[in-house]
Scaffold this motif. Structure first.
Motif, PDB file in Angstrom:
ATOM      1  N   MET A   1      -5.034  79.045  53.299  1.00 26.40           N
ATOM      2  CA  MET A   1      -4.078  79.577  52.354  1.00 26.40           C
ATOM      3  C   MET A   1      -4.538  80.983  51.956  1.00 26.40           C
ATOM      4  O   MET A   1      -5.693  81.191  51.628  1.00 26.40           O
ATOM      5  CB  MET A   1      -4.028  78.665  51.122  1.00 26.40           C
ATOM      6  CG  MET A   1      -3.324  79.277  49.959  1.00 26.40           C
ATOM      7  SD  MET A   1      -3.191  78.204  48.510  1.00 26.40           S
ATOM      8  CE  MET A   1      -4.877  77.943  48.074  1.00 26.40           C
ATOM      9  N   LYS A   2      -3.614  81.930  51.999  1.00 29.22           N
ATOM     10  CA  LYS A   2      -3.898  83.297  51.569  1.00 29.22           C
ATOM     11  C   LYS A   2      -3.206  83.538  50.232  1.00 29.22           C
ATOM     12  O   LYS A   2      -2.144  82.989  49.976  1.00 29.22           O
ATOM     13  CB  LYS A   2      -3.418  84.304  52.603  1.00 29.22           C
ATOM     14  CG  LYS A   2      -4.189  84.229  53.892  1.00 29.22           C
ATOM     15  CD  LYS A   2      -3.781  85.329  54.833  1.00 29.22           C
ATOM     16  CE  LYS A   2      -4.627  85.182  56.080  1.00 29.22           C
ATOM     17  NZ  LYS A   2      -4.621  86.343  56.908  1.00 29.22           N
ATOM     18  N   THR A  28      -7.840  75.153  53.423  1.00 30.70           N
ATOM     19  CA  THR A  28      -7.157  73.976  52.887  1.00 30.70           C
ATOM     20  C   THR A  28      -7.501  72.718  53.677  1.00 30.70           C
ATOM     21  O   THR A  28      -7.192  71.620  53.251  1.00 30.70           O
ATOM     22  CB  THR A  28      -5.631  74.173  52.920  1.00 30.70           C
ATOM     23  OG1 THR A  28      -5.232  74.513  54.236  1.00 30.70           O
ATOM     24  CG2 THR A  28      -5.219  75.246  51.944  1.00 30.70           C
ATOM     25  N   ASN A  29      -8.171  72.897  54.805  1.00 30.98           N
ATOM     26  CA  ASN A  29      -8.521  71.725  55.598  1.00 30.98           C
ATOM     27  C   ASN A  29      -9.801  71.056  55.099  1.00 30.98           C
ATOM     28  O   ASN A  29     -10.014  69.878  55.336  1.00 30.98           O
ATOM     29  CB  ASN A  29      -8.647  72.074  57.085  1.00 30.98           C
ATOM     30  CG  ASN A  29      -9.648  73.186  57.316  1.00 30.98           C
ATOM     31  OD1 ASN A  29     -10.163  73.795  56.383  1.00 30.98           O
ATOM     32  ND2 ASN A  29      -9.923  73.460  58.574  1.00 30.98           N
ATOM     33  N   VAL A  30     -10.671  71.798  54.430  1.00 32.83           N
ATOM     34  CA  VAL A  30     -11.900  71.237  53.875  1.00 32.83           C
ATOM     35  C   VAL A  30     -11.960  71.601  52.397  1.00 32.83           C
ATOM     36  O   VAL A  30     -11.897  72.774  52.036  1.00 32.83           O
ATOM     37  CB  VAL A  30     -13.145  71.797  54.599  1.00 32.83           C
ATOM     38  CG1 VAL A  30     -14.412  71.246  53.982  1.00 32.83           C
ATOM     39  CG2 VAL A  30     -13.084  71.500  56.077  1.00 32.83           C
ATOM     40  N   ILE A  31     -12.060  70.618  51.550  1.00 31.07           N
ATOM     41  CA  ILE A  31     -12.136  70.852  50.110  1.00 31.07           C
ATOM     42  C   ILE A  31     -13.551  70.530  49.641  1.00 31.07           C
ATOM     43  O   ILE A  31     -14.087  69.462  49.919  1.00 31.07           O
ATOM     44  CB  ILE A  31     -11.125  69.963  49.350  1.00 31.07           C
ATOM     45  CG1 ILE A  31      -9.701  70.275  49.778  1.00 31.07           C
ATOM     46  CG2 ILE A  31     -11.295  70.121  47.848  1.00 31.07           C
ATOM     47  CD1 ILE A  31      -9.212  71.641  49.364  1.00 31.07           C
ATOM     48  N   SER A  35     -15.105  75.675  47.034  1.00 34.52           N
ATOM     49  CA  SER A  35     -13.899  76.314  47.570  1.00 34.52           C
ATOM     50  C   SER A  35     -12.660  76.102  46.699  1.00 34.52           C
ATOM     51  O   SER A  35     -11.599  76.622  47.020  1.00 34.52           O
ATOM     52  CB  SER A  35     -13.622  75.804  48.985  1.00 34.52           C
ATOM     53  OG  SER A  35     -13.283  74.423  48.955  1.00 34.52           O
ATOM     54  N   ILE A  36     -12.780  75.378  45.607  1.00 33.84           N
ATOM     55  CA  ILE A  36     -11.633  75.139  44.740  1.00 33.84           C
ATOM     56  C   ILE A  36     -11.574  76.231  43.675  1.00 33.84           C
ATOM     57  O   ILE A  36     -12.551  76.474  42.972  1.00 33.84           O
ATOM     58  CB  ILE A  36     -11.702  73.750  44.078  1.00 33.84           C
ATOM     59  CG1 ILE A  36     -11.591  72.671  45.154  1.00 33.84           C
ATOM     60  CG2 ILE A  36     -10.605  73.587  43.043  1.00 33.84           C
ATOM     61  CD1 ILE A  36     -11.704  71.272  44.641  1.00 33.84           C
TER      62      ILE A  36
END
Length: 146
Positions: A1-2, A28-31, A35-36
């Motif tokens: 996501m940009k 968005t594939n690894v949370i 990274s949140i």
């Protein structure tokens, strides 16, 4: 996501300027907890960029207003541009501001220097924003006494 953050400035004349502040991307594939959302470093850089843009926009508006001669109303020519530092609640901001030549009418020349000093004291009494004295900023005259 940009993602990107835009700052929209609406002048009193109604003209709108949009400035891009920052851009970023997140997987968005690894949370993971890292990274949140925004990191502390990213949020500080966004705040610094926003503060710089807002202070520069306010400086531009103020200088545009001051360019008009108070006596005859004509626009004064620009002598040169200088970088000035203003200390705000969120840190030091450097802004570019013009210096103006005296008006050709010559009447405002005498009152210009006294008014300039008064306006500098009103806008930034110690080159700081109004919030800093509450938070322990030292005026230059007080620092010299130490």
């Amino acid at each position: 996501m940009k993602w990107r953050i835009l700052l929209e400035l609406t002048e009193t004349t109604g003209s709108v300027q949009t400035r891009e502040m920052v851009t970023g991307d997140r997987p968005t594939n690894v949370i993971s907890p890292e990274s949140i959302g925004l990191s502390l470093a990213e949020s500080k850089s966004i705040l610094a960029a926003m503060q710089t843009q807002l202070v520069q926009a306010q400086t531009d508006g103020y200088c545009d207003h001051r360019r008009k001669c108070s006596h005859c109303g004509s626009r004064r020519s620009i002598k040169d541009w200088r970088t000035r530092q203003l200390t705000t609640l969120f840190g030091v901001v450097q802004v570019a501001a013009p210096r103006f030549n005296a008006c050709r009418c010559g009447i405002a020349r005498v009152e210009l220097s006294a008014r300039w000093l008064r306006s500098c004291r009103i806008v930034a009494p110690q080159n700081t924003s109004a919030f800093l004295p509450k938070w322990g900023a030292w005026p230059l005259t007080a620092a010299r006494r130490l």
